[in-house]
Design a protein around this motif. Sequence first.
Motif, PDB file in Angstrom:
ATOM      1  N   ILE A 108      68.730  56.898  36.460  1.00 49.53           N
ATOM      2  CA  ILE A 108      69.244  57.356  35.170  1.00 49.53           C
ATOM      3  C   ILE A 108      68.342  58.446  34.604  1.00 49.53           C
ATOM      4  O   ILE A 108      68.814  59.481  34.103  1.00 49.53           O
ATOM      5  CB  ILE A 108      69.365  56.182  34.179  1.00 49.53           C
ATOM      6  CG1 ILE A 108      70.553  55.277  34.565  1.00 49.53           C
ATOM      7  CG2 ILE A 108      69.537  56.690  32.741  1.00 49.53           C
ATOM      8  CD1 ILE A 108      70.691  54.043  33.707  1.00 49.53           C
ATOM      9  N   ALA A 115      76.566  55.005  32.754  1.00 52.57           N
ATOM     10  CA  ALA A 115      75.654  55.932  32.084  1.00 52.57           C
ATOM     11  C   ALA A 115      76.123  57.369  32.297  1.00 52.57           C
ATOM     12  O   ALA A 115      76.076  58.195  31.375  1.00 52.57           O
ATOM     13  CB  ALA A 115      74.234  55.750  32.616  1.00 52.57           C
ATOM     14  N   GLY A 156      66.907  62.606  21.818  1.00 50.03           N
ATOM     15  CA  GLY A 156      67.584  61.438  21.280  1.00 50.03           C
ATOM     16  C   GLY A 156      68.463  61.832  20.113  1.00 50.03           C
ATOM     17  O   GLY A 156      68.664  62.996  19.804  1.00 50.03           O
ATOM     18  N   LYS A 160      77.262  58.712  28.783  1.00 51.26           N
ATOM     19  CA  LYS A 160      76.100  59.465  28.290  1.00 51.26           C
ATOM     20  C   LYS A 160      75.481  58.772  27.062  1.00 51.26           C
ATOM     21  O   LYS A 160      75.369  59.354  25.969  1.00 51.26           O
ATOM     22  CB  LYS A 160      76.499  60.885  27.915  1.00 51.26           C
ATOM     23  CG  LYS A 160      77.092  61.701  29.052  1.00 51.26           C
ATOM     24  CD  LYS A 160      76.049  61.993  30.124  1.00 51.26           C
ATOM     25  CE  LYS A 160      76.557  63.012  31.146  1.00 51.26           C
ATOM     26  NZ  LYS A 160      77.718  62.531  31.919  1.00 51.26           N
ATOM     27  N   PRO A 161      75.064  57.508  27.206  1.00 49.85           N
ATOM     28  CA  PRO A 161      74.513  56.783  26.054  1.00 49.85           C
ATOM     29  C   PRO A 161      73.171  57.363  25.610  1.00 49.85           C
ATOM     30  O   PRO A 161      72.468  58.019  26.393  1.00 49.85           O
ATOM     31  CB  PRO A 161      74.343  55.361  26.594  1.00 49.85           C
ATOM     32  CG  PRO A 161      74.096  55.564  28.063  1.00 49.85           C
ATOM     33  CD  PRO A 161      74.983  56.715  28.444  1.00 49.85           C
ATOM     34  N   ASP A 162      72.827  57.109  24.366  1.00 49.83           N
ATOM     35  CA  ASP A 162      71.510  57.495  23.867  1.00 49.83           C
ATOM     36  C   ASP A 162      70.450  56.509  24.342  1.00 49.83           C
ATOM     37  O   ASP A 162      69.308  56.884  24.607  1.00 49.83           O
ATOM     38  CB  ASP A 162      71.518  57.526  22.337  1.00 49.83           C
ATOM     39  CG  ASP A 162      72.573  58.461  21.797  1.00 49.83           C
ATOM     40  OD1 ASP A 162      72.530  59.655  22.124  1.00 49.83           O
ATOM     41  OD2 ASP A 162      73.463  57.987  21.052  1.00 49.83           O
ATOM     42  N   VAL A 163      70.845  55.235  24.432  1.00 46.75           N
ATOM     43  CA  VAL A 163      69.919  54.163  24.793  1.00 46.75           C
ATOM     44  C   VAL A 163      70.589  53.228  25.793  1.00 46.75           C
ATOM     45  O   VAL A 163      71.774  52.915  25.658  1.00 46.75           O
ATOM     46  CB  VAL A 163      69.488  53.349  23.547  1.00 46.75           C
ATOM     47  CG1 VAL A 163      68.572  52.190  23.946  1.00 46.75           C
ATOM     48  CG2 VAL A 163      68.799  54.241  22.525  1.00 46.75           C
ATOM     49  N   VAL A 164      69.823  52.798  26.803  1.00 45.29           N
ATOM     50  CA  VAL A 164      70.293  51.791  27.752  1.00 45.29           C
ATOM     51  C   VAL A 164      69.393  50.571  27.641  1.00 45.29           C
ATOM     52  O   VAL A 164      68.170  50.689  27.753  1.00 45.29           O
ATOM     53  CB  VAL A 164      70.279  52.309  29.202  1.00 45.29           C
ATOM     54  CG1 VAL A 164      70.714  51.198  30.173  1.00 45.29           C
ATOM     55  CG2 VAL A 164      71.178  53.529  29.360  1.00 45.29           C
ATOM     56  N   ASP A 200      67.111  62.743  28.788  1.00 48.08           N
ATOM     57  CA  ASP A 200      67.074  62.510  27.346  1.00 48.08           C
ATOM     58  C   ASP A 200      67.486  61.092  26.964  1.00 48.08           C
ATOM     59  O   ASP A 200      67.350  60.688  25.805  1.00 48.08           O
ATOM     60  CB  ASP A 200      67.982  63.505  26.623  1.00 48.08           C
ATOM     61  CG  ASP A 200      67.400  64.903  26.594  1.00 48.08           C
ATOM     62  OD1 ASP A 200      66.161  65.022  26.746  1.00 48.08           O
ATOM     63  OD2 ASP A 200      68.159  65.868  26.437  1.00 48.08           O
ATOM     64  N   CYS A 201      67.999  60.341  27.921  1.00 46.75           N
ATOM     65  CA  CYS A 201      68.387  58.954  27.663  1.00 46.75           C
ATOM     66  C   CYS A 201      67.132  58.097  27.517  1.00 46.75           C
ATOM     67  O   CYS A 201      66.112  58.346  28.175  1.00 46.75           O
ATOM     68  CB  CYS A 201      69.252  58.440  28.814  1.00 46.75           C
ATOM     69  SG  CYS A 201      69.842  56.741  28.587  1.00 46.75           S
ATOM     70  N   ARG A 202      67.192  57.103  26.648  1.00 51.67           N
ATOM     71  CA  ARG A 202      66.065  56.191  26.453  1.00 51.67           C
ATOM     72  C   ARG A 202      66.409  54.837  27.068  1.00 51.67           C
ATOM     73  O   ARG A 202      67.368  54.190  26.641  1.00 51.67           O
ATOM     74  CB  ARG A 202      65.775  55.996  24.961  1.00 51.67           C
ATOM     75  CG  ARG A 202      65.554  57.285  24.175  1.00 51.67           C
ATOM     76  CD  ARG A 202      64.416  58.106  24.713  1.00 51.67           C
ATOM     77  NE  ARG A 202      64.019  59.140  23.760  1.00 51.67           N
ATOM     78  CZ  ARG A 202      63.132  60.087  24.022  1.00 51.67           C
ATOM     79  NH1 ARG A 202      62.560  60.136  25.208  1.00 51.67           N
ATOM     80  NH2 ARG A 202      62.818  60.984  23.112  1.00 51.67           N
ATOM     81  N   MET A 244      69.584  61.912  33.602  1.00 50.46           N
ATOM     82  CA  MET A 244      69.756  62.014  32.143  1.00 50.46           C
ATOM     83  C   MET A 244      68.407  61.828  31.462  1.00 50.46           C
ATOM     84  O   MET A 244      68.136  60.781  30.860  1.00 50.46           O
ATOM     85  CB  MET A 244      70.753  60.949  31.663  1.00 50.46           C
ATOM     86  CG  MET A 244      72.173  61.185  32.113  1.00 50.46           C
ATOM     87  SD  MET A 244      73.164  59.658  32.192  1.00 50.46           S
ATOM     88  CE  MET A 244      72.829  59.113  33.876  1.00 50.46           C
TER      89      MET A 244
END
Length: 220
Positions: free
Chosen positions: A77, A51, A3, A55-59, A83-85, A81
Amino acid sequence: MNGVKEDKLARVLLVDDHEMVRIGLAAVLGTEEGIEVVGEAGNGMDGLRLAREYKPDVVLMDLVMEGMDGIETTRRIMEEMPDCRVIVLTSFLDDEKMYPVIEAGAFSYLLKTSRANEIADAIRAAARGQSVLESQVASKMMNRFRRPAQSEALPHEELTEREMEVLQLIAQGKSNQEVADELFIGIKTVKYHLTNLFGKLGVEDRTQAAIYAHRHGLAK
């Protein structure tokens, strides 16, 4: 640490099929420190596409959507990805939605009744690698782990109360619209419950489900 770091913006993607929900979330989160809304999607396929692009950090993920639902979108997702939350933001606490999306990799689970500051705090927490669960969700999960395993349970014993209501109504020959009207829910929600109960009962369509209900004395 996965994150983003605390001193960086948490880049957030909104995935919800209700435009007004997305507009409201974007407006509120846009005023929150440490949060940047980078995109919005009205369905699962667009959510997955954005996404990949942003490449968001959070969805922030809705669960019940036409086409690819939030559970499958979350799964895909997370496969691409890790590492995505994914934070689930939904109106539903049903077991058939909650457990599968957590198993699919959802990091946090909130209800849409949450206050704006609670959602913002959950986003910042997720970006730091800290999970947040709605108190009712945490309670249900604890109860599930405490529950002794049941052997030889009949398929319909796995139905939720709402799924049983839908089953009983289709056993009476009611259409999806009639079921929706009687239970004060949307057509999309009726179809969602039908898909779930078909899977649990091991049947392929409404006719087989109705037959099952009559054979097991579930029809009213």
